[in-house]
Scaffold this active site. Structure first.
Site, short mmCIF file in Angstrom:
data_model
loop_
_atom_site.label_atom_id
_atom_site.label_comp_id
_atom_site.label_asym_id
_atom_site.label_seq_id
_atom_site.Cartn_x
_atom_site.Cartn_y
_atom_site.Cartn_z
N TYR A 190 0.85 -1.19 0.00
CA TYR A 190 0.00 0.00 0.00
C TYR A 190 0.89 1.24 0.00
O TYR A 190 1.56 1.54 0.98
CB TYR A 190 -0.93 0.02 1.21
N GLY A 192 -17.32 1.66 0.03
CA GLY A 192 -18.04 2.88 0.35
C GLY A 192 -19.48 2.93 -0.12
O GLY A 192 -20.25 3.77 0.34
N PHE A 193 -19.86 2.03 -1.00
CA PHE A 193 -21.22 2.10 -1.55
C PHE A 193 -22.27 1.89 -0.47
O PHE A 193 -23.32 2.56 -0.47
CB PHE A 193 -21.40 1.06 -2.66
N PRO A 224 -16.15 -4.65 3.89
CA PRO A 224 -17.49 -4.87 4.42
C PRO A 224 -18.48 -3.75 4.07
O PRO A 224 -19.69 -3.93 4.23
CB PRO A 224 -17.26 -4.96 5.93
N LEU A 225 -17.95 -2.61 3.62
CA LEU A 225 -18.81 -1.49 3.21
C LEU A 225 -18.85 -1.34 1.69
O LEU A 225 -19.30 -0.31 1.18
CB LEU A 225 -18.34 -0.19 3.87
N GLY A 226 -18.38 -2.37 0.97
CA GLY A 226 -18.49 -2.34 -0.49
C GLY A 226 -17.82 -1.14 -1.12
O GLY A 226 -18.43 -0.45 -1.95
N HIS A 250 -0.39 -12.06 1.19
CA HIS A 250 -1.30 -11.23 0.39
C HIS A 250 -1.80 -11.98 -0.83
O HIS A 250 -3.00 -11.99 -1.12
CB HIS A 250 -0.57 -9.96 -0.02
#
Length: 330
Positions: free
Chosen positions: A58, A223-224, A219-221, A124
């Site tokens: 990253y 941000g969607f 888990p939040l797609g 990874h």
């Protein structure tokens, strides 16, 4: 704060982790703010989050440096997870699972993170040119050397393994069986969310049967599922969502019923759609730890508070009845 056991090593982490990737990687570079990211890390720890999940690629490397700035002062508050096995180039990402490289990479991560031990060291991606047992064996040697406490396996890219007639995680489960013979797997990280529930079929049961922790990525797609994105808003070219089939204006509009359903459930609890989405992930098992990404302090605190939201059977049934997400991830 409730503690959760992660894997056979019986390591405790908070109910919700913090994915550090968005602070330095995959999203718009123009929106990166290191000072705010450091505040987000501190706010998450203050809110009871312990798991900080990063990776050497990253940035590359800059995300670990960022996390290290916080660990220098608050190492005792954090459960540090980083990853090895991917190298980021100018235009591409390649896998490197050579044992000698793994050991060098671990030493470099320790320096950047400003710590003498990594709590969870995750593979990874598997290197197709190196038997996974050799890579895992080198990682196990790091445990014996006291540089790493436990090992995890990432299955985020499992779609690339899919063959006609095969389950999405069949190949991953076969690899897990192989490395398990070399050294215990303490955790598996893979995508799991309301609009990407595929891991529930086989991968999650595999983990549960073996008391292996499950780190729920995205888990939040992306941000969607927070309900804060607008169909057609567009993304900067270096944002991974600019090339993602579920983030075209058409698909974002088509998938609004998923967000609307989460919002209905959330409002009954005085919560946000993001908190409802995270609570759904937590409801999938005591060994499941969602790792939402956040680069702002307010989002990190909001996500941590999802651990206190308990969805009722009726809530879970309502979410289960939501339409399946449209738009292929292939």
């Amino acid at each position: 704060m409730e503690r959760r056991t992660i894997g056979a090593a019986a390591l405790g982490v908070g109910a919700v982790g913090l994915g550090c990737m968005p602070m330095s990687w995959a999203y718009s570079a123009s929106r990166r703010q290191d000072k705010e990211s450091v505040r987000a890390l501190g706010a998450a720890l203050d809110a009871g989050v312990s798991l900080l999940d990063t990776a050497d690629m990253y940035g590359p490397f800059t995300n670990e440096l960022l996390v290290g700035r916080v660990l220098k002062e608050r190492r005792a508050d954090a459960f540090v997870s980083t990853k090895v096995g991917l190298l980021a180039g100018e235009q591409h990402v390649v896998a490197d699972g050579r044992p000698a490289y793994v050991k060098r990479a671990c030493d470099a991560s320790l320096r950047r993170l400003q710590t003498d031990v990594i709590d969870l060291y995750q593979l990874h991606r598997e290197d197709p040119e190196v038997p996974v047992e050799e890579t895992w064996g080198a990682m196990a040697e790091l445990v014996a050397a006291g540089k790493v406490r436990a090992l995890g396996f990432c299955a985020v890219g499992a779609r690339a393994d899919r063959r006609a007639g095969a389950g999405m995680y069949d190949a991953t489960i076969r690899r897990l069986g192989r490395v398990q013979q070399v050294f215990p797997v303490s955790s598996v990280q893979a995508e799991l969310s309301v609009w990407s529930p595929e891991a529930l079929t086989a991968l999650l049961p595999w983990c549960e049967a073996r008391r292996v922790g499950f780190l729920a990525a995205m888990p939040l797609g992306h941000g969607f599922l927070t309900g804060t994105l607008t169909p057609g808003q567009g993304f900067e070219p270096d944002d991974i969502r600019a090339r993602h089939p579920r983030f075209t204006a058409e698909m974002m509009a088509a998938n609004q019923p998923v967000v609307a359903g989460l919002r209905r459930v959330a409002e009954r609890h005085g919560a946000t759609p993001a908190q409802a989405a995270l609570a759904w992930v937590l409801a999938q098992g005591a060994h499941v730890v969602p790792v939402p990404g956040a680069k702002r302090a307010r989002w990190a605190v909001e996500n941590a508070a999802a651990a206190r939201l308990r969805l009722t059977p009726a809530d879970l049934a309502e979410i289960a009845a939501l339409p399946a997400a449209q738009g292929s991830w292939e």
